[in-house]
Design a protein around this motif. Sequence first.
Motif, PDB file in Angstrom:
ATOM      1  N   THR A  92      -1.496 -19.974  26.581  1.00 13.26           N
ATOM      2  CA  THR A  92      -0.751 -20.343  25.379  1.00 13.26           C
ATOM      3  C   THR A  92      -0.678 -21.857  25.287  1.00 13.26           C
ATOM      4  O   THR A  92      -0.660 -22.553  26.299  1.00 13.26           O
ATOM      5  N   TYR A  93      -0.666 -22.352  24.073  1.00 15.96           N
ATOM      6  CA  TYR A  93      -0.598 -23.792  23.861  1.00 15.96           C
ATOM      7  C   TYR A  93       0.447 -24.063  22.797  1.00 15.96           C
ATOM      8  O   TYR A  93       0.920 -23.151  22.110  1.00 15.96           O
ATOM      9  N   THR A  94       0.838 -25.323  22.674  1.00 15.16           N
ATOM     10  CA  THR A  94       1.979 -25.618  21.810  1.00 15.16           C
ATOM     11  C   THR A  94       1.604 -26.397  20.557  1.00 15.16           C
ATOM     12  O   THR A  94       2.320 -26.361  19.565  1.00 15.16           O
ATOM     13  N   ASP A  95       0.465 -27.107  20.589  1.00 12.41           N
ATOM     14  CA  ASP A  95       0.186 -28.016  19.480  1.00 12.41           C
ATOM     15  C   ASP A  95      -0.733 -27.360  18.460  1.00 12.41           C
ATOM     16  O   ASP A  95      -1.881 -27.059  18.758  1.00 12.41           O
ATOM     17  N   SER A  96      -0.230 -27.158  17.252  1.00 13.76           N
ATOM     18  CA  SER A  96      -1.021 -26.494  16.218  1.00 13.76           C
ATOM     19  C   SER A  96      -2.139 -27.373  15.678  1.00 13.76           C
ATOM     20  O   SER A  96      -2.995 -26.900  14.931  1.00 13.76           O
ATOM     21  N   SER A  97      -2.152 -28.654  16.077  1.00 13.86           N
ATOM     22  CA  SER A  97      -3.211 -29.531  15.594  1.00 13.86           C
ATOM     23  C   SER A  97      -4.447 -29.505  16.488  1.00 13.86           C
ATOM     24  O   SER A  97      -5.389 -30.257  16.273  1.00 13.86           O
ATOM     25  N   SER A  98      -4.450 -28.639  17.490  1.00 16.53           N
ATOM     26  CA  SER A  98      -5.615 -28.534  18.367  1.00 16.53           C
ATOM     27  C   SER A  98      -6.855 -28.212  17.550  1.00 16.53           C
ATOM     28  O   SER A  98      -6.828 -27.346  16.682  1.00 16.53           O
ATOM     29  N   THR A  99      -7.949 -28.901  17.838  1.00 13.98           N
ATOM     30  CA  THR A  99      -9.176 -28.677  17.089  1.00 13.98           C
ATOM     31  C   THR A  99     -10.118 -27.734  17.819  1.00 13.98           C
ATOM     32  O   THR A  99     -10.669 -26.822  17.230  1.00 13.98           O
ATOM     33  N   TYR A 100     -10.319 -27.985  19.110  1.00 11.99           N
ATOM     34  CA  TYR A 100     -11.167 -27.118  19.921  1.00 11.99           C
ATOM     35  C   TYR A 100     -10.379 -26.654  21.145  1.00 11.99           C
ATOM     36  O   TYR A 100      -9.541 -27.389  21.669  1.00 11.99           O
ATOM     37  N   LEU A 101     -10.699 -25.438  21.587  1.00  9.11           N
ATOM     38  CA  LEU A 101     -10.109 -24.912  22.809  1.00  9.11           C
ATOM     39  C   LEU A 101     -11.235 -24.487  23.737  1.00  9.11           C
ATOM     40  O   LEU A 101     -12.239 -23.923  23.284  1.00  9.11           O
ATOM     41  N   TYR A 102     -11.082 -24.778  25.013  1.00 12.99           N
ATOM     42  CA  TYR A 102     -12.155 -24.624  25.980  1.00 12.99           C
ATOM     43  C   TYR A 102     -11.713 -23.733  27.144  1.00 12.99           C
ATOM     44  O   TYR A 102     -10.534 -23.659  27.479  1.00 12.99           O
ATOM     45  N   TRP A 103     -12.708 -23.137  27.761  1.00 12.43           N
ATOM     46  CA  TRP A 103     -12.520 -22.474  29.048  1.00 12.43           C
ATOM     47  C   TRP A 103     -13.481 -23.104  30.056  1.00 12.43           C
ATOM     48  O   TRP A 103     -14.686 -23.180  29.809  1.00 12.43           O
ATOM     49  N   TYR A 104     -12.915 -23.569  31.167  1.00 16.24           N
ATOM     50  CA  TYR A 104     -13.690 -24.123  32.270  1.00 16.24           C
ATOM     51  C   TYR A 104     -13.476 -23.252  33.506  1.00 16.24           C
ATOM     52  O   TYR A 104     -12.415 -22.673  33.699  1.00 16.24           O
ATOM     53  N   LYS A 105     -14.493 -23.239  34.370  1.00 13.77           N
ATOM     54  CA  LYS A 105     -14.441 -22.501  35.635  1.00 13.77           C
ATOM     55  C   LYS A 105     -14.573 -23.501  36.773  1.00 13.77           C
ATOM     56  O   LYS A 105     -15.418 -24.400  36.723  1.00 13.77           O
ATOM     57  N   GLN A 106     -13.739 -23.344  37.804  1.00 13.22           N
ATOM     58  CA  GLN A 106     -13.818 -24.230  38.964  1.00 13.22           C
ATOM     59  C   GLN A 106     -13.896 -23.387  40.228  1.00 13.22           C
ATOM     60  O   GLN A 106     -12.968 -22.661  40.560  1.00 13.22           O
ATOM     61  N   GLU A 107     -15.030 -23.509  40.919  1.00  9.29           N
ATOM     62  CA  GLU A 107     -15.199 -22.843  42.198  1.00  9.29           C
ATOM     63  C   GLU A 107     -14.702 -23.766  43.309  1.00  9.29           C
ATOM     64  O   GLU A 107     -14.593 -24.972  43.114  1.00  9.29           O
ATOM     65  N   PRO A 108     -14.373 -23.199  44.483  1.00  5.14           N
ATOM     66  CA  PRO A 108     -13.803 -24.024  45.562  1.00  5.14           C
ATOM     67  C   PRO A 108     -14.663 -25.234  45.880  1.00  5.14           C
ATOM     68  O   PRO A 108     -15.878 -25.124  46.088  1.00  5.14           O
ATOM     69  N   GLY A 109     -14.042 -26.396  45.909  1.00  5.57           N
ATOM     70  CA  GLY A 109     -14.737 -27.622  46.273  1.00  5.57           C
ATOM     71  C   GLY A 109     -15.685 -28.154  45.222  1.00  5.57           C
ATOM     72  O   GLY A 109     -16.440 -29.090  45.496  1.00  5.57           O
ATOM     73  N   ALA A 110     -15.641 -27.596  44.021  1.00  6.80           N
ATOM     74  CA  ALA A 110     -16.582 -28.008  42.978  1.00  6.80           C
ATOM     75  C   ALA A 110     -15.839 -28.603  41.788  1.00  6.80           C
ATOM     76  O   ALA A 110     -14.617 -28.517  41.686  1.00  6.80           O
ATOM     77  N   GLY A 111     -16.605 -29.208  40.889  1.00  6.43           N
ATOM     78  CA  GLY A 111     -16.040 -29.729  39.654  1.00  6.43           C
ATOM     79  C   GLY A 111     -15.824 -28.613  38.647  1.00  6.43           C
ATOM     80  O   GLY A 111     -15.879 -27.431  38.977  1.00  6.43           O
ATOM     81  N   LEU A 112     -15.576 -28.981  37.415  1.00  8.42           N
ATOM     82  CA  LEU A 112     -15.310 -28.007  36.359  1.00  8.42           C
ATOM     83  C   LEU A 112     -16.590 -27.699  35.600  1.00  8.42           C
ATOM     84  O   LEU A 112     -17.270 -28.605  35.116  1.00  8.42           O
ATOM     85  N   GLN A 113     -16.879 -26.414  35.469  1.00  8.70           N
ATOM     86  CA  GLN A 113     -18.058 -25.960  34.741  1.00  8.70           C
ATOM     87  C   GLN A 113     -17.616 -25.411  33.396  1.00  8.70           C
ATOM     88  O   GLN A 113     -16.774 -24.502  33.327  1.00  8.70           O
ATOM     89  N   LEU A 114     -18.174 -25.952  32.318  1.00  9.67           N
ATOM     90  CA  LEU A 114     -17.833 -25.446  30.995  1.00  9.67           C
ATOM     91  C   LEU A 114     -18.375 -24.038  30.824  1.00  9.67           C
ATOM     92  O   LEU A 114     -19.556 -23.778  31.035  1.00  9.67           O
ATOM     93  N   ASP A 161     -17.623 -14.117  40.061  1.00 13.94           N
ATOM     94  CA  ASP A 161     -16.715 -14.651  39.042  1.00 13.94           C
ATOM     95  C   ASP A 161     -15.406 -15.138  39.658  1.00 13.94           C
ATOM     96  O   ASP A 161     -14.584 -15.733  38.951  1.00 13.94           O
ATOM     97  N   SER A 162     -15.208 -14.883  40.947  1.00 13.97           N
ATOM     98  CA  SER A 162     -13.986 -15.346  41.614  1.00 13.97           C
ATOM     99  C   SER A 162     -13.954 -16.872  41.576  1.00 13.97           C
ATOM    100  O   SER A 162     -14.877 -17.546  42.035  1.00 13.97           O
ATOM    101  N   ALA A 163     -12.899 -17.423  40.995  1.00 11.33           N
ATOM    102  CA  ALA A 163     -12.777 -18.869  40.803  1.00 11.33           C
ATOM    103  C   ALA A 163     -11.431 -19.130  40.127  1.00 11.33           C
ATOM    104  O   ALA A 163     -10.658 -18.213  39.874  1.00 11.33           O
ATOM    105  N   ILE A 164     -11.182 -20.391  39.833  1.00 12.89           N
ATOM    106  CA  ILE A 164     -10.016 -20.770  39.029  1.00 12.89           C
ATOM    107  C   ILE A 164     -10.506 -21.076  37.615  1.00 12.89           C
ATOM    108  O   ILE A 164     -11.487 -21.815  37.443  1.00 12.89           O
ATOM    109  N   TYR A 165      -9.841 -20.500  36.635  1.00 13.35           N
ATOM    110  CA  TYR A 165     -10.225 -20.665  35.242  1.00 13.35           C
ATOM    111  C   TYR A 165      -9.162 -21.493  34.521  1.00 13.35           C
ATOM    112  O   TYR A 165      -7.970 -21.184  34.570  1.00 13.35           O
ATOM    113  N   PHE A 166      -9.617 -22.546  33.866  1.00 17.63           N
ATOM    114  CA  PHE A 166      -8.714 -23.442  33.138  1.00 17.63           C
ATOM    115  C   PHE A 166      -8.966 -23.326  31.641  1.00 17.63           C
ATOM    116  O   PHE A 166     -10.121 -23.370  31.191  1.00 17.63           O
TER     117      PHE A 166
END
Lengths: 115, 111
Positions: free
Chosen positions: B23-45, B83-88
């Motif tokens: 959930t997000y609070t700002d109605s002016s958001s233009t794009y919304l993204y999902w990123y995946k982060q595996e242990p010890g790695a950066g964020l993958q779009l 697919d086990s990872a952290i999703y942002f």
Amino acid sequence: EAGVVQSPRYKIIEKKQPVAFWCNPISGHNTLYWYRQNLGQGPELLIRYENEEAVDDSQLPKDRFSAERLKGVDSTLKIQPAELGDSAVYLCASSQSGTAQETQYFGPGTRLLVL
Amino acid sequence: GEDVEQSLFLSVREGDSSVINCTYTDSSSTYLYWYKQEPGAGLQLLTYIFSNMDMKQDQRLTVLLNKKDKHLSLRIADTQTGDSAIYFCAEIRWQGGKLIFGQGTELSVKP
């Protein structure tokens, strides 16, 4: 095409020491971002560059943090002196302005541990 | 405010569908993204959705956006152990601006 490159991948230092992180963005990307990710949290923006100009540095702790992006390509983020609370992952991202969504692509990050 | 909220953990069985909510609070958001982060790695779009869309499908991924409720979800069909990872989830308010991230949802896929 190479992604965002960061070095070093890991850094362990003692508090009060200086440390620097380097980022090479994706070729052709004119916007560069530095984010900090604390353990168990999402990343938070520190600074954003458009070419060589810092256009948003409102979240950068300017007493100890500095950044530069000479020639609008590579960037360096420095901390001097480091404090225990600076332990985090420092992520660099880049995007290409002028595209519809200006998607940000992230590097692998530099994991900093301050002892 | 700038809050983007996510549940912290989700556990599913291999082959099931996973649904990660945001959930997000700002109605002016233009794009919304999902990123995946595996242990010890950066964020993958993984995927993104423009704020005037309701749904976007990309192979096993389906993004649903409810602008009225400011609710975003990511459905992963036929979830695999890889697919086990952290999703942002993250929102952006204007082109080239900063991403506002949630705290991440840790997805655990059990065989």
